[in-house]
Design a protein around this motif. Structure first.
Motif, mmCIF file in Angstrom:
data_model
loop_
_atom_site.group_PDB
_atom_site.id
_atom_site.type_symbol
_atom_site.label_atom_id
_atom_site.label_comp_id
_atom_site.label_asym_id
_atom_site.label_seq_id
_atom_site.Cartn_x
_atom_site.Cartn_y
_atom_site.Cartn_z
ATOM 1 N N ILE A 36 0.839 -1.200 0.000
ATOM 2 C CA ILE A 36 0.000 0.000 0.000
ATOM 3 C C ILE A 36 0.875 1.252 0.000
ATOM 4 C CG2 ILE A 36 -1.764 1.299 1.238
ATOM 5 C CD1 ILE A 36 -2.743 -1.317 -0.007
ATOM 6 N N ALA A 37 1.936 1.242 0.811
ATOM 7 C CA ALA A 37 2.834 2.397 0.891
ATOM 8 C C ALA A 37 3.512 2.646 -0.453
ATOM 9 C CB ALA A 37 3.866 2.169 1.986
ATOM 10 N N THR A 38 3.948 1.569 -1.132
ATOM 11 C CA THR A 38 4.591 1.711 -2.441
ATOM 12 C C THR A 38 3.616 2.275 -3.465
ATOM 13 O OG1 THR A 38 6.052 -0.168 -1.966
ATOM 14 C CG2 THR A 38 5.814 0.473 -4.275
ATOM 15 N N LEU A 39 2.371 1.815 -3.418
ATOM 16 C CA LEU A 39 1.354 2.308 -4.345
ATOM 17 C C LEU A 39 1.083 3.786 -4.090
ATOM 18 C CD1 LEU A 39 -0.648 1.508 -6.590
ATOM 19 C CD2 LEU A 39 -2.303 0.936 -4.804
ATOM 20 N N GLU A 40 1.003 4.171 -2.822
ATOM 21 C CA GLU A 40 0.787 5.577 -2.481
ATOM 22 C C GLU A 40 1.945 6.441 -2.983
ATOM 23 O OE1 GLU A 40 -1.825 5.535 1.637
ATOM 24 O OE2 GLU A 40 0.312 5.045 1.756
ATOM 25 N N GLU A 41 3.154 5.934 -2.846
ATOM 26 C CA GLU A 41 4.327 6.690 -3.301
ATOM 27 C C GLU A 41 4.290 6.861 -4.817
ATOM 28 O OE1 GLU A 41 9.230 6.373 -3.131
ATOM 29 O OE2 GLU A 41 7.981 4.938 -2.025
ATOM 30 N N GLU A 42 3.892 5.807 -5.525
ATOM 31 C CA GLU A 42 3.837 5.885 -6.985
ATOM 32 C C GLU A 42 2.751 6.853 -7.446
ATOM 33 O OE1 GLU A 42 3.332 2.942 -10.891
ATOM 34 O OE2 GLU A 42 3.279 2.107 -8.855
ATOM 35 N N LEU A 43 1.606 6.867 -6.740
ATOM 36 C CA LEU A 43 0.492 7.743 -7.122
ATOM 37 C C LEU A 43 0.695 9.172 -6.615
ATOM 38 C CD1 LEU A 43 -2.511 5.336 -6.406
ATOM 39 C CD2 LEU A 43 -1.637 6.017 -8.647
ATOM 40 N N GLY A 44 1.532 9.304 -5.610
ATOM 41 C CA GLY A 44 1.787 10.626 -5.060
ATOM 42 C C GLY A 44 0.695 11.138 -4.151
ATOM 43 N N VAL A 45 -0.136 10.222 -3.624
ATOM 44 C CA VAL A 45 -1.220 10.604 -2.708
ATOM 45 C C VAL A 45 -1.344 9.538 -1.623
ATOM 46 C CG1 VAL A 45 -2.548 11.906 -4.412
ATOM 47 C CG2 VAL A 45 -2.954 9.443 -4.134
ATOM 48 N N LEU A 46 -1.968 9.930 -0.507
ATOM 49 C CA LEU A 46 -2.284 8.962 0.528
ATOM 50 C C LEU A 46 -3.634 8.336 0.224
ATOM 51 C CD1 LEU A 46 -1.196 10.849 3.789
ATOM 52 C CD2 LEU A 46 0.014 8.998 2.602
ATOM 53 N N LEU A 47 -3.700 7.010 0.307
ATOM 54 C CA LEU A 47 -4.944 6.293 0.038
ATOM 55 C C LEU A 47 -5.688 5.929 1.321
ATOM 56 C CD1 LEU A 47 -3.582 3.883 -2.719
ATOM 57 C CD2 LEU A 47 -4.842 6.022 -3.056
ATOM 58 N N LEU A 48 -4.929 5.735 2.409
ATOM 59 C CA LEU A 48 -5.519 5.385 3.701
ATOM 60 C C LEU A 48 -5.323 6.521 4.683
ATOM 61 C CD1 LEU A 48 -4.295 1.678 4.126
ATOM 62 C CD2 LEU A 48 -6.337 2.526 2.948
ATOM 63 N N ASP A 49 -6.364 6.833 5.424
ATOM 64 C CA ASP A 49 -6.286 7.854 6.465
ATOM 65 C C ASP A 49 -5.793 7.182 7.744
ATOM 66 O OD1 ASP A 49 -6.617 9.818 8.347
ATOM 67 O OD2 ASP A 49 -8.558 10.493 7.591
#
Length: 316
Positions: A36-49
């Motif tokens: 999840i952290a890698t995906l967030e880094e690639e998208l440039g946004v936080l997905l989970l609060d």
């Protein structure tokens, strides 16, 4: 973009839990969090609060969930188009109440294995409340229970109901037919308190303004069968299960002067945009259960004799 990471996010969002999603995908929690952290880094946004202990998606997470589902569906379509002749090879976690287990589940699984030799099964036999909780939590993919489950991403399909019948010991219960008042004077066995058979049995006597002598709550078909064999009382069981026990236990279905309420059965399952395996399996179960329901029924013999059945556990 790594679709395995997209799949990880989809299940975290669907099950509202990193730990449950990790169990679903056979990953450790740390591996799931890393994806999840890698995906967030690639998208440039936080997905989970992560500011609150209660699970919550960010605004970006809510938007990306729609894209995640589309990406996984597209992946499934591509695989189907490019390798449509490949056998289905996936692990499925199936749960069932024991009434289904003793009726049509085993022959259906044998048929399913023939149709899809690449399918690996994990089978759980439990009570309806536990099965409903497990499908809602995502620890099972498909369950057959009395009640439908209610949760995001869970679908329900009503299966043919099961006829119920009173069953006695052929040496003790020899009459051609029994009145409900006669059964009320006997010790009765049914499933655990709160189950549909237990509730409807008590309601049946109330409707006829009768008070049964005793109603024993037994959460095991095998236990009820052995108690009936020992002359302990009369059990209320699915007729299909009694027919399946032919040749294993001395039992006699008892004709009664009142109609017994059938046992409802529902298939509850989680949708998966990456595969249609679950839907395929549900359709197979539906066809098989309907065929069993429409098949000519054997006339019950006066006695069903043989060795007692042993089973790890039962339920309703």
């Amino acid at each position: 973009m790594n679709l395995r990471f997209v799949e990880a996010f989809y299940w975290v969002a669907s099950l509202k839990s990193i730990s449950r999603a990790a169990d679903k995908l056979y990953l450790t929690q740390s591996a799931m969090s890393s994806r999840i952290a890698t995906l967030e880094e690639e998208l440039g946004v936080l997905l989970l609060d992560r500011r609150d202990k209660q699970f919550k998606l960010t605004g970006a997470g809510v938007r990306f969930l729609m894209y995640a589902e589309k990406l996984l569906e597209l992946q499934r379509e591509v695989k189907a188009e490019m390798g449509s002749g490949e056998a289905m090879a996936v692990s499925m976690r199936i749960g069932a109440i024991e009434s289904v287990l003793h009726s049509w589940l085993i022959p259906w699984l044998e048929s399913l294995r023939t149709e899809h030799p690449g399918l690996e099964l994990e089978l759980t036999v439990e009570t309806t409340p536990i099965l409903v909780d497990q499908i809602q939590r995502g620890t099972l993919d498909l369950v057959f229970a009395v009640l439908p489950a209610s949760a995001d991403g869970v679908r329900n399909q009503a299966l043919p109901t099961m006829d119920m019948v009173f069953v006695g010991n052929p040496q003790l219960h020899t009459k051609r037919s029994y009145k409900l008042s006669e059964l009320a004077s006997m010790e009765l066995l049914t499933f655990q308190k709160g189950s549909q058979p237990h509730v409807t049995l008590l309601d049946l006597f109330r409707q006829h303004q009768m008070e049964p002598k005793k109603v024993h709550a037994i959460s095991s078909i095998s236990a009820m069968v052995q108690l009936v064999q020992g002359g302990f009382g009369v059990a209320l069981l699915p007729r299909a299960a009694v027919e399946r026990l032919t040749g294993f236990a001395p039992l006699r279905p008892l004709s009664c002067d009142v109609k017994l309420q059938s046992l409802p059965i529902h298939a509850s399952y989680r949708t998966d945009p990456a595969t249609k395996t679950v839907e395929t399996v549900v359709r197979s179960a539906m066809r098989f259960a309907q065929q069993q329901g429409h098949a000519p029924k054997r006339r019950p013999s006066k006695a069903i004799s043989g060795k007692p059945v042993t089973s790890k556990k039962s339920m309703m």
